[in-house]
Design an enzyme around this catalytic site. Structure first.
Site, PDB file in Angstrom:
ATOM      1  N   LYS A 186      55.066  15.036  19.407  1.00 11.54           N
ATOM      2  CA  LYS A 186      54.810  14.073  18.217  1.00 11.54           C
ATOM      3  C   LYS A 186      56.074  14.211  17.484  1.00 11.54           C
ATOM      4  CE  LYS A 186      54.204  14.988  13.847  1.00 11.54           C
ATOM      5  NZ  LYS A 186      54.836  13.767  13.379  1.00 11.54           N
ATOM      6  N   GLU A 262      61.959  26.651  16.325  1.00  7.50           N
ATOM      7  CA  GLU A 262      63.132  26.325  16.025  1.00  7.50           C
ATOM      8  C   GLU A 262      63.348  25.598  14.555  1.00  7.50           C
ATOM      9  OE1 GLU A 262      65.624  27.291  17.767  1.00  7.50           O
ATOM     10  OE2 GLU A 262      64.617  27.620  19.648  1.00  7.50           O
ATOM     11  N   CYS A 297      70.184  21.339  11.601  1.00  8.27           N
ATOM     12  CA  CYS A 297      69.738  22.456  11.412  1.00  8.27           C
ATOM     13  C   CYS A 297      70.868  23.662  11.255  1.00  8.27           C
ATOM     14  CB  CYS A 297      68.737  22.932  12.534  1.00  8.27           C
ATOM     15  SG  CYS A 297      69.400  22.621  14.046  1.00  8.27           S
ATOM     16  N   GLU A 397      68.409  25.423   1.991  1.00  4.84           N
ATOM     17  CA  GLU A 397      68.786  24.541   2.934  1.00  4.84           C
ATOM     18  C   GLU A 397      68.856  23.169   2.343  1.00  4.84           C
ATOM     19  OE1 GLU A 397      66.415  23.407   6.370  1.00  4.84           O
ATOM     20  OE2 GLU A 397      68.164  23.577   7.875  1.00  4.84           O
TER      21      GLU A 397
HETATM   22  P1  NAD Z   1      59.435  19.121   9.053  1.00  2.00           P
HETATM   23  O1  NAD Z   1      59.074  20.617   9.204  1.00  2.00           O
HETATM   24  O2  NAD Z   1      59.149  18.335   7.780  1.00  2.00           O
HETATM   25  O3  NAD Z   1      58.732  18.442  10.201  1.00  2.00           O
HETATM   26  C1  NAD Z   1      58.951  18.687  11.561  1.00  2.00           C
HETATM   27  C2  NAD Z   1      57.833  18.114  12.350  1.00  2.00           C
HETATM   28  O4  NAD Z   1      56.724  18.491  11.897  1.00  2.00           O
HETATM   29  C3  NAD Z   1      57.645  16.644  12.165  1.00  2.00           C
HETATM   30  O5  NAD Z   1      57.378  15.833  13.322  1.00  2.00           O
HETATM   31  C4  NAD Z   1      56.553  16.521  11.114  1.00  2.00           C
HETATM   32  O6  NAD Z   1      55.859  15.418  11.234  1.00  2.00           O
HETATM   33  C5  NAD Z   1      55.633  17.832  11.503  1.00  2.00           C
HETATM   34  N1  NAD Z   1      54.904  18.246  10.646  1.00  2.00           N
HETATM   35  C6  NAD Z   1      54.999  18.119   9.232  1.00  2.00           C
HETATM   36  N2  NAD Z   1      53.840  18.602   8.745  1.00  2.00           N
HETATM   37  C7  NAD Z   1      53.089  19.249   9.544  1.00  2.00           C
HETATM   38  C8  NAD Z   1      52.161  20.115   9.619  1.00  2.00           C
HETATM   39  N3  NAD Z   1      51.449  20.645   8.436  1.00  2.00           N
HETATM   40  N4  NAD Z   1      51.610  20.790  11.053  1.00  2.00           N
HETATM   41  C9  NAD Z   1      52.293  20.522  12.032  1.00  2.00           C
HETATM   42  N5  NAD Z   1      53.515  19.583  11.864  1.00  2.00           N
HETATM   43  C10 NAD Z   1      53.645  19.049  10.757  1.00  2.00           C
HETATM   44  O7  NAD Z   1      61.005  19.004   9.126  1.00  2.00           O
HETATM   45  P2  NAD Z   1      61.819  17.830   9.391  1.00  2.00           P
HETATM   46  O8  NAD Z   1      62.229  17.271   7.967  1.00  2.00           O
HETATM   47  O9  NAD Z   1      61.313  16.691  10.365  1.00  2.00           O
HETATM   48  O10 NAD Z   1      63.392  18.271   9.929  1.00  2.00           O
HETATM   49  C11 NAD Z   1      64.389  19.023   9.181  1.00  2.00           C
HETATM   50  C12 NAD Z   1      63.992  20.545   9.455  1.00  2.00           C
HETATM   51  O11 NAD Z   1      64.097  20.743  10.694  1.00  2.00           O
HETATM   52  C13 NAD Z   1      65.267  21.310   8.729  1.00  2.00           C
HETATM   53  O12 NAD Z   1      64.733  22.556   8.264  1.00  2.00           O
HETATM   54  C14 NAD Z   1      66.283  21.733   9.993  1.00  2.00           C
HETATM   55  O13 NAD Z   1      66.707  22.907   9.912  1.00  2.00           O
HETATM   56  C15 NAD Z   1      64.979  21.757  11.098  1.00  2.00           C
HETATM   57  N6  NAD Z   1      65.770  21.584  12.374  1.00  2.00           N
HETATM   58  C16 NAD Z   1      65.992  23.031  12.993  1.00  2.00           C
HETATM   59  C17 NAD Z   1      66.413  22.742  14.317  1.00  2.00           C
HETATM   60  C18 NAD Z   1      66.655  23.876  15.193  1.00  2.00           C
HETATM   61  O14 NAD Z   1      66.924  23.755  16.379  1.00  2.00           O
HETATM   62  N7  NAD Z   1      66.472  25.311  14.785  1.00  2.00           N
HETATM   63  C19 NAD Z   1      66.827  21.405  14.797  1.00  2.00           C
HETATM   64  C20 NAD Z   1      66.633  20.284  13.991  1.00  2.00           C
HETATM   65  C21 NAD Z   1      65.959  20.494  12.752  1.00  2.00           C
END
Ligand code: NAD
Length: 496
Positions: A186, A262, A297, A397
């Site tokens: 997804k 992650e 991230c 963050e």
């Molecule tokens: P997010 O947590 O809002 O969304 C991540 C994914 O989860 C998306 O596909 C989203 O649609 C889905 N999602 C949202 N709500 C959900 C739920 N209730 N149940 C299951 N899935 C759900 O994060 P974002 O805003 O897309 O990305 C930013 C975040 O990602 C930041 O915190 C960043 O640090 C982190 N990030 C971490 C890494 C790493 O490798 N550690 C890499 C890139 C981004």
């Protein structure tokens, strides 16, 4: 029309879910609008899937998994198909880079040189490794032969964020597919377009139907359905700590599927008084926070600097920020900083900038929205001096182009401040003293520590977080393989 405008006009987006080897509408027939963050205009209407579509995708993946069409293939054959898949991504770098820039707002120079080539390289690296790994025979003695073998889990769910849509997908798809799993992935709701095209290229490369499925739509609906599905054996998630927690809870409440998270970060960049060449340090520190608009991230969002060199470094940082990190149209080759991904996210980042000022920090460059007349969501690279580590801009963050500068006196205080965070994803240490470097690299609680650089390592090194930055596994390297496989013991009695 010339050049890139022609390329944009010639683009067609794949906007429907990819299930069982074909593009399909959402079962409900619903779609949602995605926009170009550089101008706020509509880019495409994408299938708004729900739990019914996840069921369809998981059923297709399960059929493919149980048929053995993928898991039963000799690793060398799987490798050949995945290398072909990676080659096709490389052959379409121009198209995919353009899609990624339009959809996310990333500078085209980055998507062409990094995002898409790195996506292909990741798939290829894991594919190339897979026919070189051996299982084990246990040292049982002559009465038995015991094999310790690894088998694919079956159906793997993957949930990925919007900041590196293609690359984060590859970090999951590379090891999960190479180890023989079928995947339901997804993308983030706002950035699905590159992954849909990539799934089509996977089919063109010869991956059988059902091996790679892409389900688009809201995270709270589609992501939840994947995380709770009884036929999904593992879920690999990259995103925020908050959503990561709910994925873990969904696993606990459903089938105890394996969960790898992650998550976010608030990574320190520590500059000691003996750091050499402060111009180079300034370049690297600025890249660590302003690259990809700070939507990273592992962004080095906290600069911890020895008080004795702070003013000197800060002057160079402000200079390099103005001369290098040019904000503009992401399709312009000269642009280094594009818009933030959505209006909502821009407003969140601007809210942090206001909070920083309110709490007493001082913006020495940037500090607000720019290029508003374009309709895009641009925020100027911003540096806050005079911050303390307890401020929100030092603890939370921001996920935008905002650097928080905190001064320290001596190594002990530097380590204390570096570790005074809920996160533990990455860190950098700048020093000329190898003993200091080694001592501090061990003392900082972070999954990746760069010395005299900002680094996430490369494909050969694992990437994962300590504390609230990660759980249950790592991306990249051979360490990523085991988490997509079950360990099985086969004990054969050899007695007569
Ligand atoms: P997010 O947590 O809002 O969304 C991540 C994914 O989860 C998306 O596909 C989203 O649609 C889905 N999602 C949202 N709500 C959900 C739920 N209730 N149940 C299951 N899935 C759900 O994060 P974002 O805003 O897309 O990305 C930013 C975040 O990602 C930041 O915190 C960043 O640090 C982190 N990030 C971490 C890494 C790493 O490798 N550690 C890499 C890139 C981004």
């Amino acid at each position: 029309m010339t050049g890139i405008a022609e390329e944009v006009a010639a683009l067609t987006f794949r906007t429907r879910a990819f299930i069982d080897g074909a593009f399909v509408d959402a079962a409900s027939g619903r779609t949602y609008r995605v926009e170009n963050p550089a101008n706020g205009r509509t880019l495409a209407e994408v299938a708004e899937c729900d739990a019914e579509d996840v069921d369809r995708a998981v059923a297709a993946a399960k059929r493919a998994a149980e048929s053995g069409v993928w898991s039963g293939m000799a690793p060398g054959d799987r490798k050949r198909l995945l290398v072909r898949f990676a080659d096709l991504i490389d052959e379409h770098v121009g198209e995919l880079a353009l899609i990624e820039s339009l959809d996310v707002g990333k500078p085209i120079s980055d998507t062409r040189a990094l995002d898409i080539p790195d996506t292909a390289a990741c798939i290829r690296w894991h594919a190339e490794a897979i026919d070189k790994l051996y299982d084990q025979v246990a040292p049982t003695g002559p009465g038995a032969v015991a094999m310790v073998v690894r088998e694919p889990i079956g159906v793997v769910g993957a949930i990925v964020p919007w900041n590196y849509p293609a690359q984060m997908a590859a970090w999951k798809l590379g090891p999960a597919l190479a180890t023989g799993n079928c995947v339901v992935i997804k993308p983030a709701q706002v950035t699905s377009l590159s992954l849909l095209r990539i799934a089509e290229l996977a089919a063109e490369a010869g991956l059988p139907a059902g091996v790679l499925n892409v389900v688009t739509g809201p995270g709270s609906v589609v992501g939840t359905a994947i995380a709770r599905h009884p036929d999904v054996g593992a879920v690999a998630f990259t995103g925020s700590t908050e959503v990561g927690r709910t994925v873990l809870a969904h696993s606990a409440e459903s089938n105890l599927k394996r969960v790898m998270l992650e998550l976010g970060g608030k990574s320190p960049q520590i500059v000691m008084a003996d750091a050499a060449n402060l111009d180079r340090v300034a370049e690297r520190v600025s890249a660590a926070i302003f690259w990809n608009m700070g939507e990273n991230c592992s962004a080095g969002s906290r600069l911890l600097v020895d008080r004795r060199v702070k003013d000197d470094l800060l002057a160079r940082l402000v200079h390099v920020t103005g001369s290098t990190w040019l904000v503009g149209d992401p399709l312009d080759e000269a642009t280094r900083v594009g818009p933030l991904v959505t209006r909502v996210h821009m407003e969140r980042v601007l809210g942090y900038i206001e909070a920083g000022t309110r709490e007493g920090a001082r913006a020495v460059t940037g500090g607000g929205r720019v290029l508003e007349e374009t309709g895009g969501y641009f925020v100027a690279p911003t540096i806050f001096d005079d911050a303390t580590n307890d401020m929100r801009i030092a603890q939370e963050e921001i996920f935008g182009p905002v650097l928080t500068v905190v001064a320290f006196d001596g190594e002990d205080e530097a380590i204390r401040l570096a570790n005074d965070t809920d996160y533990g994803l990455a860190a950098s240490i700048y020093t000329e003293n190898v003993r200091t470097a080694h001592r501090m690299a061990r003392a900082v609680h972070a999954g990746t520590v760069g010395v005299n650089c900002y680094s996430e390592g490369d494909l050969t090194t694992p990437f994962g977080g300590f504390k609230l930055s990660g759980f249950g596994g790592h991306d990249k390297s051979v360490h990523a393989h085991d988490q997509y496989m079950e360990l099985k013991t086969i004990w054969i009695d050899m007695a007569d």
